[in-house]
Design a protein around this motif. Structure first.
Motif, PDB file in Angstrom:
ATOM      1  N   ALA A 271      35.350   5.212   9.204  1.00 14.78           N
ATOM      2  CA  ALA A 271      36.708   4.669   9.170  1.00 14.78           C
ATOM      3  C   ALA A 271      37.626   5.533   8.313  1.00 14.78           C
ATOM      4  CB  ALA A 271      36.682   3.242   8.630  1.00 14.78           C
ATOM      5  N   CYS A 272      37.107   6.005   7.185  1.00 17.26           N
ATOM      6  CA  CYS A 272      37.920   6.850   6.294  1.00 17.26           C
ATOM      7  C   CYS A 272      38.282   8.174   6.968  1.00 17.26           C
ATOM      8  CB  CYS A 272      37.179   7.093   4.983  1.00 17.26           C
ATOM      9  SG  CYS A 272      37.131   5.647   3.904  1.00 17.26           S
ATOM     10  N   LEU A 273      37.335   8.743   7.699  1.00 22.55           N
ATOM     11  CA  LEU A 273      37.640   9.968   8.449  1.00 22.55           C
ATOM     12  C   LEU A 273      38.736   9.701   9.482  1.00 22.55           C
ATOM     13  CD1 LEU A 273      34.036  11.363   9.014  1.00 22.55           C
ATOM     14  CD2 LEU A 273      35.882  12.554   7.806  1.00 22.55           C
TER      15      LEU A 273
ATOM     16  N   TRP B 165      32.876  15.259   2.865  1.00 20.82           N
ATOM     17  CA  TRP B 165      34.165  15.179   3.548  1.00 20.82           C
ATOM     18  C   TRP B 165      35.320  14.864   2.596  1.00 20.82           C
ATOM     19  CZ3 TRP B 165      34.281  17.322   8.052  1.00 20.82           C
ATOM     20  CH2 TRP B 165      33.148  17.310   8.884  1.00 20.82           C
ATOM     21  N   GLN B 166      35.027  14.791   1.303  1.00 20.00           N
ATOM     22  CA  GLN B 166      36.060  14.554   0.279  1.00 20.00           C
ATOM     23  C   GLN B 166      36.901  13.313   0.621  1.00 20.00           C
ATOM     24  OE1 GLN B 166      38.119  18.391   0.054  1.00 20.00           O
ATOM     25  NE2 GLN B 166      36.718  19.061  -1.559  1.00 20.00           N
ATOM     26  N   LEU B 167      36.211  12.204   0.824  1.00 20.41           N
ATOM     27  CA  LEU B 167      36.880  10.973   1.249  1.00 20.41           C
ATOM     28  C   LEU B 167      37.428  10.219   0.038  1.00 20.41           C
ATOM     29  CD1 LEU B 167      34.494   9.811   4.107  1.00 20.41           C
ATOM     30  CD2 LEU B 167      36.591  11.167   4.255  1.00 20.41           C
TER      31      LEU B 167
ATOM     32  N   ALA C 199      25.757  12.561  -9.316  1.00 18.71           N
ATOM     33  CA  ALA C 199      25.069  13.746  -8.793  1.00 18.71           C
ATOM     34  C   ALA C 199      25.442  14.018  -7.333  1.00 18.71           C
ATOM     35  CB  ALA C 199      23.556  13.573  -8.922  1.00 18.71           C
ATOM     36  N   PHE C 200      25.820  12.961  -6.611  1.00 24.13           N
ATOM     37  CA  PHE C 200      26.256  13.119  -5.226  1.00 24.13           C
ATOM     38  C   PHE C 200      27.752  13.403  -5.124  1.00 24.13           C
ATOM     39  CE2 PHE C 200      22.178  11.231  -4.172  1.00 24.13           C
ATOM     40  CZ  PHE C 200      21.860  11.822  -2.956  1.00 24.13           C
ATOM     41  N   GLY C 201      28.422  13.566  -6.267  1.00 20.42           N
ATOM     42  CA  GLY C 201      29.808  14.008  -6.246  1.00 20.42           C
ATOM     43  C   GLY C 201      30.849  12.906  -6.206  1.00 20.42           C
ATOM     44  N   TRP C 202      30.487  11.693  -6.627  1.00 18.68           N
ATOM     45  CA  TRP C 202      31.421  10.571  -6.624  1.00 18.68           C
ATOM     46  C   TRP C 202      32.045  10.361  -8.008  1.00 18.68           C
ATOM     47  CZ3 TRP C 202      31.744   6.195  -2.891  1.00 18.68           C
ATOM     48  CH2 TRP C 202      31.195   6.519  -1.651  1.00 18.68           C
ATOM     49  N   PHE C 203      33.310   9.939  -8.023  1.00 22.91           N
ATOM     50  CA  PHE C 203      33.946   9.459  -9.244  1.00 22.91           C
ATOM     51  C   PHE C 203      33.376   8.070  -9.519  1.00 22.91           C
ATOM     52  CE2 PHE C 203      37.551   6.933 -11.087  1.00 22.91           C
ATOM     53  CZ  PHE C 203      37.471   7.474 -12.367  1.00 22.91           C
TER      54      PHE C 203
ATOM     55  N   ARG D 121      41.828   3.823  -7.682  1.00 19.41           N
ATOM     56  CA  ARG D 121      42.940   4.090  -6.758  1.00 19.41           C
ATOM     57  C   ARG D 121      43.765   5.306  -7.192  1.00 19.41           C
ATOM     58  NH1 ARG D 121      44.412  -0.034  -2.934  1.00 19.41           N
ATOM     59  NH2 ARG D 121      46.370   1.083  -2.656  1.00 19.41           N
ATOM     60  N   THR D 122      43.907   5.476  -8.480  1.00 16.40           N
ATOM     61  CA  THR D 122      44.832   6.506  -8.981  1.00 16.40           C
ATOM     62  C   THR D 122      44.139   7.797  -9.387  1.00 16.40           C
ATOM     63  OG1 THR D 122      44.711   5.589 -11.235  1.00 16.40           O
ATOM     64  CG2 THR D 122      46.455   4.748  -9.794  1.00 16.40           C
ATOM     65  N   PHE D 123      42.816   7.855  -9.309  1.00 19.90           N
ATOM     66  CA  PHE D 123      42.086   9.067  -9.683  1.00 19.90           C
ATOM     67  C   PHE D 123      42.610  10.257  -8.884  1.00 19.90           C
ATOM     68  CE2 PHE D 123      38.307  11.849  -9.026  1.00 19.90           C
ATOM     69  CZ  PHE D 123      38.198  12.289 -10.340  1.00 19.90           C
ATOM     70  N   ALA D 124      42.890  11.333  -9.568  1.00 21.88           N
ATOM     71  CA  ALA D 124      43.587  12.461  -8.941  1.00 21.88           C
ATOM     72  C   ALA D 124      42.676  13.392  -8.140  1.00 21.88           C
ATOM     73  CB  ALA D 124      44.320  13.273 -10.012  1.00 21.88           C
ATOM     74  N   GLY D 125      41.372  13.282  -8.305  1.00 18.03           N
ATOM     75  CA  GLY D 125      40.462  14.194  -7.613  1.00 18.03           C
ATOM     76  C   GLY D 125      40.284  13.836  -6.147  1.00 18.03           C
ATOM     77  N   THR D 126      39.540  14.678  -5.435  1.00 16.72           N
ATOM     78  CA  THR D 126      39.312  14.470  -4.004  1.00 16.72           C
ATOM     79  C   THR D 126      37.990  13.748  -3.714  1.00 16.72           C
ATOM     80  OG1 THR D 126      38.278  16.659  -3.813  1.00 16.72           O
ATOM     81  CG2 THR D 126      40.660  16.500  -3.374  1.00 16.72           C
TER      82      THR D 126
END
Length: 282
Positions: free
Chosen positions: A134-136, A171-173, A206-210, A230-235
């Protein structure tokens, strides 16, 4: 002459969470059983989701620019119904039909039945993968909407969950916010003993999540975590790990060793509602 208009003050998040718990208990009372322990535990995070974080229109559940809330854990349907009732997406009077023939509130959540129920969950480990897709799709439409996906610590047993975790990072969702309800119970026993999920924060990172971990029954901590997600600036995709208490708000249910599926005597439902009201007054 000045005319003064009196308006009803908005309910606080604590009041919303209390009402969600009360709706869940009343639905449990209809059938005499149910996944009420999870609903009581998750009431605070649902209150923050629907009355603080989510961009949605109760009178138009299919509004295209809405944020989506995906319930991966189909048996938590009673908890989501309680939130949908409190948000006036589902009429209060339908509460009495919970789990009955031809009801729009079946015991396991199904999107075809219930307004505001975005996906059919229940085959655990599938919800996060659906959310990734859905995000994609939303990104391709250049939508600014978020997808929130509520999953359980038990779902961390599933390989499909971790495939979705890895895919979301690849996919930097940054429009995906996962919410993990850590209550340490599943059908076969304590989640941490069935298949250990700790160190849970390190694994998601480790899987790249905030990644954030909070007390899932602390409304202030939840509000801060949802705002930060919601406001985190990263991808990166974002995850909020919520430690919750099964049966929260009803002491004799909190104290039970096993509350994955609650069966209680008929008179105990009234006792549970009584305890809930007493807790509100303190």
């Amino acid at each position: 002459m000045t005319t003064t208009t009196t308006t009803t003050p908005a309910l606080s998040l604590a009041e919303r969470a209390h009402n969600i718990r009360r709706h869940a208990l009343r639905m449990g009372q209809v059938q005499g059983q149910g996944y009420v322990g999870q609903a009581l535990g998750a009431a605070d995070l649902l209150a923050v989701s629907y009355f603080h974080a989510l961009n949605h229109r109760p009178d138009d559940p299919d509004w295209e620019p809405r944020d989506r809330f995906y319930l991966s854990i189909g048996h938590y349907a009673i908890a989501l119904y309680a939130a949908l009732i409190e948000a006036r997406i589902v009429p209060l009077e339908e509460l009495e039909t919970y789990g009955s023939d031809d009801s729009r509130l079946p015991m396991s959540g199904m999107a075809a039945y219930t307004p505001g129920m975005e996906i059919t969950g229940g085959s655990l480990g599938q919800g996060l993968g659906i959310a990734v897709g859905a995000c994609l799709g939303l990104k391709r439409k250049q939508s600014k909407s978020f997808v929130y996906n509520l999953l359980s610590d038990g779902e961390l047993n599933e390989g499909s969950t971790w495939e979705a975790v890895m895919s979301a990072s690849h996919w930097q969702l940054d429009n995906l916010i996962a919410i993990v309800d850590v209550n340490n119970q599943q059908a076969d026993g304590y989640s941490s003993e069935i298949l250990s999920f700790e160190p849970i924060v390190d694994r998601w990172q480790a899987f790249g999540w905030f990644t954030q971990r909070v007390d899932g029954n602390d409304l202030k901590a939840l509000v801060a975590a949802f705002d930060a997600a919601r406001t985190f600036a990263g991808t990166q995709p974002r995850v909020i790990i919520c430690d919750t208490k099964m049966g929260k708000g009803v002491p004799f249910l909190e104290a039970r060793e096993k509350t994955h599926f609650i069966r209680v005597e008929e008179h105990e439902w009234a006792m549970a509602l009584d305890h809930l009201e007493q807790g509100k007054q303190r």
